[in-house]
Design a protein around this motif. Structure first.
Motif, PDB file in Angstrom:
ATOM      1  N   GLY A   1       2.522   1.651  -3.295  1.00  0.00           N
ATOM      2  CA  GLY A   1       1.591   2.236  -4.245  1.00  0.00           C
ATOM      3  C   GLY A   1       1.431   3.728  -4.034  1.00  0.00           C
TER       4      GLY A   1
ATOM      5  N   GLY B   1      -2.730   4.001 -11.962  1.00  0.00           N
ATOM      6  CA  GLY B   1      -3.583   3.005 -11.312  1.00  0.00           C
ATOM      7  C   GLY B   1      -3.485   3.110  -9.802  1.00  0.00           C
ATOM      8  N   SER B   2      -2.259   3.287  -9.280  1.00  0.00           N
ATOM      9  CA  SER B   2      -2.097   3.423  -7.833  1.00  0.00           C
ATOM     10  C   SER B   2      -2.776   4.694  -7.346  1.00  0.00           C
TER      11      SER B   2
ATOM     12  N   ALA C   1      -9.522   2.388 -12.102  1.00  0.00           N
ATOM     13  CA  ALA C   1      -8.211   2.025 -11.564  1.00  0.00           C
ATOM     14  C   ALA C   1      -7.679   0.773 -12.255  1.00  0.00           C
TER      15      ALA C   1
ATOM     16  N   TYR D   1       1.134   2.087 -14.016  1.00  0.00           N
ATOM     17  CA  TYR D   1       0.990   1.717 -12.607  1.00  0.00           C
ATOM     18  C   TYR D   1       0.827   2.934 -11.716  1.00  0.00           C
TER      19      TYR D   1
ATOM     20  N   ALA E   1      -4.218   0.501 -14.505  1.00  0.00           N
ATOM     21  CA  ALA E   1      -3.066  -0.284 -14.073  1.00  0.00           C
ATOM     22  C   ALA E   1      -2.821  -1.489 -14.959  1.00  0.00           C
TER      23      ALA E   1
ATOM     24  N   ALA F   1      -6.358   4.071  -7.073  1.00  0.00           N
ATOM     25  CA  ALA F   1      -6.660   3.231  -5.920  1.00  0.00           C
ATOM     26  C   ALA F   1      -6.608   4.045  -4.633  1.00  0.00           C
TER      27      ALA F   1
ATOM     28  N   PHE G   1       0.833  -1.199   0.000  1.00  0.00           N
ATOM     29  CA  PHE G   1       0.000   0.000   0.000  1.00  0.00           C
ATOM     30  C   PHE G   1       0.869   1.250   0.000  1.00  0.00           C
TER      31      PHE G   1
ATOM     32  N   LEU H   1       4.406   5.418  -5.357  1.00  0.00           N
ATOM     33  CA  LEU H   1       4.406   5.274  -6.819  1.00  0.00           C
ATOM     34  C   LEU H   1       3.435   6.263  -7.449  1.00  0.00           C
TER      35      LEU H   1
END
Lengths: 307, 303
Positions: free
Chosen positions: A55, A273-274, A260, A270, A264, A277, A52, A58
């Protein structure tokens, strides 16, 4: 390895400060038994917290647009921004309907009757069906040539088939089918924790059923209802397979989890997408905290529970 | 709508009326008897409508998987079982089922081994930081699987574990460990610590206390938790979907991929696969219900 540390008495006088410290810790509940928590805690930290946080950092390193680029991208693009609205417009009505319908039904059925255990067992079925199977069934049952539309036609209630799948209604139906039993079981168990003598006492004072419900049962039930609402909301907020299968994933049911996922694992961005999320988690936590604050303002004493 | 009212009619007529129960308040309120009040009618009608729809949803899938052709009629024109063998070959279900069993049992075993000791400590000790630890274990249940599944898939790709069986098992451990902890803690709290103390006083070693005292007492709880994790992992879609590769798909992910990438595939063989999934789930569920009472379970996991 699991025994409570029964040290202190046998330790030689030379190591007294250490023993005293250990003793003091043991008095506060810190001893070797606590080591048993470690494997599970480490597993959750390694498998949940680390990914987590990874992410999270990131999401601040997108390919372009600086540290907040991915977040700016999400909110500036109308298509992705609207996914927030799509998610809330599915999750809020679904959880409100599920909890709202559960209250009168479980209030009616709070007493014991024959076949109650069977009814409760039947209600577990949709929870275990899983969203994928429910979606598959909804596609065929509520579809234009499905049994539902055939019945309506036979009874003369609809001339042309109703469009219940591949749109908002289909996803809402799937959320109700899988969410209602869950809400009902929770409400039921909260309601059975309120002692019947409270209502009887009100009855002796001349309260009608509405007064008993409004002023006795409902206030005692409300904290439990808010918890039920939170759990239902969590389930509905993360709607994914049914939004893809019975919904309109590129239109009215383009929910934030689809956004999301597509970022991703379809576009392999990514960072984006992160970021999606993280936005999703933050929105959900805001709602949960709001409900928790509301709940903390309510009566929290005993409900005279019997179980 | 009126189909449901009809169904409610039969349910309420033949089924038990709430007022006839042996509950304490029942005798005082037996003014209605079988002549139910409108509120009771409505309650049964809503429930019956729900069950009729549920039955329809499951029934459609079942009938479709057994029918030969089904276009614009109430029932298929003929019955056949060949969709099952088709599905078995087409989706290589043998391999998928093997993977599913492997993943589920590994997850059950690992989560029990990791989480049962932790729940023992949480049930027996009160220590500073306990709230923090509990929050740590609640979070994986509260955060939606998709929201942490995506960062997790990224991390697994980084360590070259994504797509492998190990990755799928690791991902499924995240919700399973807290689940076991929250199911087991009340079970352990019920075991009187004095029993352990008495055993120790009689000279039992830690190992003896563990195997002769705690294990037999906790076995029902461990079994219940294990079965619940089994059911959950079997039906866990999101995490497996995000982390599985072509060879590590479980049944539910294979089902979703079959539906979503359906082009030339016949819906019947997809439905056959869905029925296999439901059948397995129903068996697991029946086994689970022998060990746990659903309402008790909900009370436990929510408090």
């Amino acid at each position: 390895m699991s025994g409570p540390a029964t040290s202190g008495a046998t330790i030689p006088a030379g190591s007294e400060p250490k023993a005293a410290l250990r003793h003091r810790l043991a008095e506060r509940g810190v001893d070797r038994t606590l080591l048993l928590v470690l494997p599970a805690a480490l597993a959750v930290i390694a498998l949940f917290c680390y990914p987590f946080l990874y992410g999270l950092q990131l999401s601040f390193q997108p390919a372009k647009g600086g540290a907040l680029g991915a977040y700016r991208q999400f909110f500036s693009e109308p298509f992705s921004r609207k996914s927030i609205w799509a998610t809330f417009s599915l999750a809020l009505p679904a959880s409100l309907i599920n909890v709202g319908v559960s209250v009168p039904i479980s209030y009616r059925m709070r007493r014991e009757f024959r076949g109650k255990r069977l009814l409760l067992a039947l209600l577990v079925v949709p929870i275990t069906l899983g969203t994928v199977l429910t979606a598959e069934g909804i596609l065929e049952f509520y579809g234009p040539a499905g049994w539902f539309n055939r019945t309506l036609h036979l009874l003369g209630l609809a001339d042309s088939p109703m469009h219940l799948t591949m749109n908002y209604t289909g996803v809402l139906l799937s959320l109700i089918i899988s969410g209602f039993p869950f809400a009902y079981l929770l409400t039921h168990s909260y309601l059975s924790g309120i002692h019947p003598s409270l209502e009887k006492a009100a009855s002796t004072l001349g309260a009608g059923w509405w007064q008993r419900f409004r002023y006795i049962t409902f206030p005692l039930l409300l904290p439990g209802l808010l918890t039920t609402f939170s759990l239902c909301f969590v389930l509905a907020f993360a709607v994914f397979p049914s939004a893809m299968m019975v919904g309109d994933p590129n239109g009215s049911t383009h929910v934030i989890s689809i956004e999301a996922y597509q970022a991703a694992l379809e576009r392999f961005d990514y960072a984006q997408g992160s970021a999606d999320a993280m936005i999703m988690t933050a929105l959900m936590l805001v709602v949960l905290v709001a409900v928790a604050v509301l709940r903390s303002r309510l009566y929290r004493g005993s409900t005279g529970g019997k179980g | 709508m009126s189909a449901s009212v009809h169904a409610a009619d039969s349910t309420a007529g033949s089924g038990p009326a709430p007022a006839t129960g042996p509950a304490p308040g029942a005798t005082a309120r037996r003014r209605g008897g079988l002549a139910l009040r409108p509120g009771t009618w409505l309650t049964w009608a809503v429930l019956a409508f729900f069950f009729v729809n549920l039955l329809g949803v499951i029934g459609t899938v079942l009938v479709d998987s057994l029918g030969s052709r089904w276009f614009a009629s109430w029932l298929p024109s003929g019955w056949t079982g060949h969709w099952y063998s088709d599905a078995w070959k087409e989706f290589s279900l043998g391999q998928v089922l093997g993977t599913t069993v492997e993943v589920t049992f590994l997850v059950v075993l690992l989560s029990l081994v990791l989480a049962v000791p932790a729940s023992y400590a949480l049930a027996r000790r009160d220590f500073p930081g306990k709230k923090l630890l509990t929050t740590l274990f609640v979070l994986p249940i509260l955060v939606p699987p998709i929201a942490y599944g995506i960062p997790m898939a990224t991390v697994l790709y980084k360590f070259h574990l994504a797509g492998s069986l190990t990755g799928v098992v690791l991902a499924n451990l995240v919700p399973s460990i807290p689940f076991v902890i929250f199911t087991m803690t009340p079970f352990i709290e019920q075991v009187d610590p004095k029993i352990e103390a008495a055993a120790r006083m009689c000279g039992a070693s830690t190992w003896t206390v563990l195997t002769r005292i705690l294990a037999p007492l906790l076995l029902p709880g461990i079994l219940a938790a294990g079965i619940l994790v089994l059911v959950r992992t079997f039906g866990m879609f999101e995490l497996t979907f995000l982390t599985a590769g072509p060879t590590s798909q479980t049944l539910i992910v294979a089902l979703f991929s079959a539906v979503n990438s359906a082009g030339i595939r016949s819906t019947q063989s997809i439905d056959a696969m869905a029925v296999l999934y439901t059948g397995t789930m129903a068996v697991l569920l029946l086994v689970a219900l022998r060990f746990v009472n659903p309402t008790q379970l909900v009370t436990r996991s929510s408090d």
